[in-house]
Write a protein that holds these residues in place. Structure first.
Motif, PDB file in Angstrom:
ATOM      1  N   GLY A 165       0.787  -1.220   0.000  1.00 16.34           N
ATOM      2  CA  GLY A 165       0.000   0.000   0.000  1.00 16.34           C
ATOM      3  C   GLY A 165       0.822   1.274   0.000  1.00 16.34           C
ATOM      4  O   GLY A 165       0.280   2.366  -0.116  1.00 16.34           O
ATOM      5  N   ALA A 166       2.155   1.131   0.111  1.00 22.61           N
ATOM      6  CA  ALA A 166       3.038   2.301   0.104  1.00 22.61           C
ATOM      7  C   ALA A 166       3.360   2.713  -1.329  1.00 22.61           C
ATOM      8  O   ALA A 166       3.547   1.872  -2.197  1.00 22.61           O
ATOM      9  N   VAL A 167       3.424   4.010  -1.545  1.00 24.15           N
ATOM     10  CA  VAL A 167       3.831   4.561  -2.837  1.00 24.15           C
ATOM     11  C   VAL A 167       5.260   5.061  -2.689  1.00 24.15           C
ATOM     12  O   VAL A 167       5.570   5.813  -1.760  1.00 24.15           O
ATOM     13  N   TRP A 168       6.124   4.594  -3.581  1.00 23.65           N
ATOM     14  CA  TRP A 168       7.554   4.937  -3.537  1.00 23.65           C
ATOM     15  C   TRP A 168       7.986   5.548  -4.857  1.00 23.65           C
ATOM     16  O   TRP A 168       7.462   5.190  -5.916  1.00 23.65           O
ATOM     17  N   ARG A 169       8.961   6.408  -4.774  1.00 22.89           N
ATOM     18  CA  ARG A 169       9.685   6.861  -5.976  1.00 22.89           C
ATOM     19  C   ARG A 169      11.046   6.181  -5.899  1.00 22.89           C
ATOM     20  O   ARG A 169      11.796   6.391  -4.951  1.00 22.89           O
ATOM     21  N   VAL A 170      11.338   5.337  -6.903  1.00 16.94           N
ATOM     22  CA  VAL A 170      12.564   4.537  -6.893  1.00 16.94           C
ATOM     23  C   VAL A 170      13.341   4.741  -8.182  1.00 16.94           C
ATOM     24  O   VAL A 170      12.758   4.972  -9.240  1.00 16.94           O
ATOM     25  N   PRO A 171      14.671   4.640  -8.100  1.00 19.20           N
ATOM     26  CA  PRO A 171      15.473   4.778  -9.312  1.00 19.20           C
ATOM     27  C   PRO A 171      15.387   3.508 -10.158  1.00 19.20           C
ATOM     28  O   PRO A 171      15.395   2.398  -9.640  1.00 19.20           O
ATOM     29  N   THR A 172      15.247   3.700 -11.460  1.00 22.86           N
ATOM     30  CA  THR A 172      15.321   2.593 -12.407  1.00 22.86           C
ATOM     31  C   THR A 172      16.294   3.010 -13.500  1.00 22.86           C
ATOM     32  O   THR A 172      16.815   4.119 -13.475  1.00 22.86           O
ATOM     33  N   VAL A 173      16.525   2.144 -14.429  1.00 28.48           N
ATOM     34  CA  VAL A 173      17.437   2.469 -15.522  1.00 28.48           C
ATOM     35  C   VAL A 173      16.880   3.667 -16.292  1.00 28.48           C
ATOM     36  O   VAL A 173      15.766   3.619 -16.793  1.00 28.48           O
ATOM     37  N   GLY A 174      17.618   4.734 -16.320  1.00 30.61           N
ATOM     38  CA  GLY A 174      17.220   5.900 -17.100  1.00 30.61           C
ATOM     39  C   GLY A 174      16.462   6.975 -16.350  1.00 30.61           C
ATOM     40  O   GLY A 174      16.599   8.139 -16.650  1.00 30.61           O
ATOM     41  N   ARG A 175      15.624   6.597 -15.367  1.00 28.33           N
ATOM     42  CA  ARG A 175      14.855   7.608 -14.640  1.00 28.33           C
ATOM     43  C   ARG A 175      14.208   7.019 -13.400  1.00 28.33           C
ATOM     44  O   ARG A 175      14.156   5.809 -13.228  1.00 28.33           O
ATOM     45  N   ASP A 176      13.698   7.914 -12.557  1.00 27.44           N
ATOM     46  CA  ASP A 176      12.962   7.463 -11.378  1.00 27.44           C
ATOM     47  C   ASP A 176      11.550   7.068 -11.786  1.00 27.44           C
ATOM     48  O   ASP A 176      10.979   7.630 -12.720  1.00 27.44           O
ATOM     49  N   ARG A 177      10.979   6.095 -11.073  1.00 27.58           N
ATOM     50  CA  ARG A 177       9.611   5.644 -11.311  1.00 27.58           C
ATOM     51  C   ARG A 177       8.837   5.722 -10.012  1.00 27.58           C
ATOM     52  O   ARG A 177       9.388   5.534  -8.929  1.00 27.58           O
ATOM     53  N   THR A 178       7.550   5.957 -10.130  1.00 26.67           N
ATOM     54  CA  THR A 178       6.664   5.918  -8.970  1.00 26.67           C
ATOM     55  C   THR A 178       5.936   4.586  -9.013  1.00 26.67           C
ATOM     56  O   THR A 178       5.369   4.209 -10.045  1.00 26.67           O
ATOM     57  N   VAL A 179       5.972   3.861  -7.882  1.00 31.28           N
ATOM     58  CA  VAL A 179       5.376   2.530  -7.827  1.00 31.28           C
ATOM     59  C   VAL A 179       4.538   2.381  -6.568  1.00 31.28           C
ATOM     60  O   VAL A 179       4.767   3.054  -5.559  1.00 31.28           O
ATOM     61  N   LEU A 180       3.589   1.462  -6.630  1.00 32.16           N
ATOM     62  CA  LEU A 180       2.769   1.078  -5.488  1.00 32.16           C
ATOM     63  C   LEU A 180       3.136  -0.351  -5.115  1.00 32.16           C
ATOM     64  O   LEU A 180       3.101  -1.246  -5.971  1.00 32.16           O
ATOM     65  N   VAL A 181       3.467  -0.576  -3.858  1.00 32.20           N
ATOM     66  CA  VAL A 181       3.801  -1.923  -3.386  1.00 32.20           C
ATOM     67  C   VAL A 181       2.511  -2.723  -3.261  1.00 32.20           C
ATOM     68  O   VAL A 181       1.567  -2.313  -2.583  1.00 32.20           O
ATOM     69  N   ILE A 182       2.475  -3.903  -3.919  1.00 34.57           N
ATOM     70  CA  ILE A 182       1.282  -4.752  -3.875  1.00 34.57           C
ATOM     71  C   ILE A 182       1.546  -6.109  -3.219  1.00 34.57           C
ATOM     72  O   ILE A 182       0.614  -6.869  -2.989  1.00 34.57           O
ATOM     73  N   GLN A 183       2.783  -6.394  -2.911  1.00 36.82           N
ATOM     74  CA  GLN A 183       3.131  -7.693  -2.330  1.00 36.82           C
ATOM     75  C   GLN A 183       2.710  -7.734  -0.863  1.00 36.82           C
ATOM     76  O   GLN A 183       2.758  -6.721  -0.152  1.00 36.82           O
ATOM     77  N   HIS A 184       2.308  -8.912  -0.391  1.00 37.65           N
ATOM     78  CA  HIS A 184       1.891  -9.123   0.992  1.00 37.65           C
ATOM     79  C   HIS A 184       3.054  -8.827   1.941  1.00 37.65           C
ATOM     80  O   HIS A 184       4.201  -9.181   1.662  1.00 37.65           O
ATOM     81  N   ASN A 185       2.769  -8.174   3.071  1.00 38.30           N
ATOM     82  CA  ASN A 185       3.826  -7.780   4.008  1.00 38.30           C
ATOM     83  C   ASN A 185       4.644  -8.961   4.525  1.00 38.30           C
ATOM     84  O   ASN A 185       5.858  -8.848   4.684  1.00 38.30           O
ATOM     85  N   ALA A 186       4.004 -10.095   4.783  1.00 34.87           N
ATOM     86  CA  ALA A 186       4.745 -11.265   5.278  1.00 34.87           C
ATOM     87  C   ALA A 186       5.735 -11.762   4.235  1.00 34.87           C
ATOM     88  O   ALA A 186       6.854 -12.166   4.571  1.00 34.87           O
ATOM     89  N   VAL A 187       5.350 -11.728   2.978  1.00 40.42           N
ATOM     90  CA  VAL A 187       6.252 -12.162   1.911  1.00 40.42           C
ATOM     91  C   VAL A 187       7.415 -11.177   1.773  1.00 40.42           C
ATOM     92  O   VAL A 187       8.558 -11.572   1.594  1.00 40.42           O
ATOM     93  N   ILE A 188       7.132  -9.896   1.900  1.00 38.26           N
ATOM     94  CA  ILE A 188       8.198  -8.886   1.830  1.00 38.26           C
ATOM     95  C   ILE A 188       9.242  -9.157   2.908  1.00 38.26           C
ATOM     96  O   ILE A 188      10.446  -9.118   2.648  1.00 38.26           O
ATOM     97  N   ARG A 189       8.800  -9.436   4.129  1.00 39.61           N
ATOM     98  CA  ARG A 189       9.731  -9.657   5.251  1.00 39.61           C
ATOM     99  C   ARG A 189      10.554 -10.937   5.103  1.00 39.61           C
ATOM    100  O   ARG A 189      11.678 -10.999   5.575  1.00 39.61           O
ATOM    101  N   HIS A 190       9.999 -11.950   4.458  1.00 38.35           N
ATOM    102  CA  HIS A 190      10.657 -13.260   4.434  1.00 38.35           C
ATOM    103  C   HIS A 190      11.212 -13.676   3.084  1.00 38.35           C
ATOM    104  O   HIS A 190      11.728 -14.774   2.950  1.00 38.35           O
TER     105      HIS A 190
END
Length: 103
Positions: free
Chosen positions: A7-32
């Motif tokens: 549910g977090a919106v991030w601005r992250v660097p990618t090849v060539g430019r920054d991108r804005t993304v929304l995290v959709i992965q389950h929190n437990a999966v992110i941690r593990h």
């Protein structure tokens, strides 16, 4: 670094430019899971259509969540958390993801 959560919106660097993304992965999966984190792109635009696969949002950025544009993102330590989607907007994204993935 801010913890990466669903549910977090991030601005992250990618090849060539920054991108804005929304995290959709389950929190437990992110941690593990040591790999990339599942995200969808957010196009920062003023006006966007609300369709089966797109969800317009006004906060934490103004734009449209592209449910069919799923990516694995690795570079959160170099990015910036912009905020979180409301529960209502996240539920609309969940519906769009179910449609995009035929779930």
């Amino acid at each position: 670094m801010t913890e990466v959560l669903r549910g977090a919106v991030w601005r992250v660097p990618t090849v060539g430019r920054d991108r804005t993304v929304l995290v959709i992965q389950h929190n437990a999966v992110i941690r593990h899971h040591a790999g990339g984190i599942a995200c969808v792109l957010v196009q920062e635009v003023e006006d966007a259509l609300d369709t089966l696969l797109t969800v317009p949002i006004k906060a934490p950025v103004r734009g449209v969540v592209m449910a069919s544009d799923i990516h694995q993102v690795l570079r959160f330590e170099q990015g910036k958390c912009l905020g979180y989607l409301s529960a209502e907007d996240m539920e609309r994204v969940n519906q769009a993801l179910r449609a995009a993935l035929d779930l």
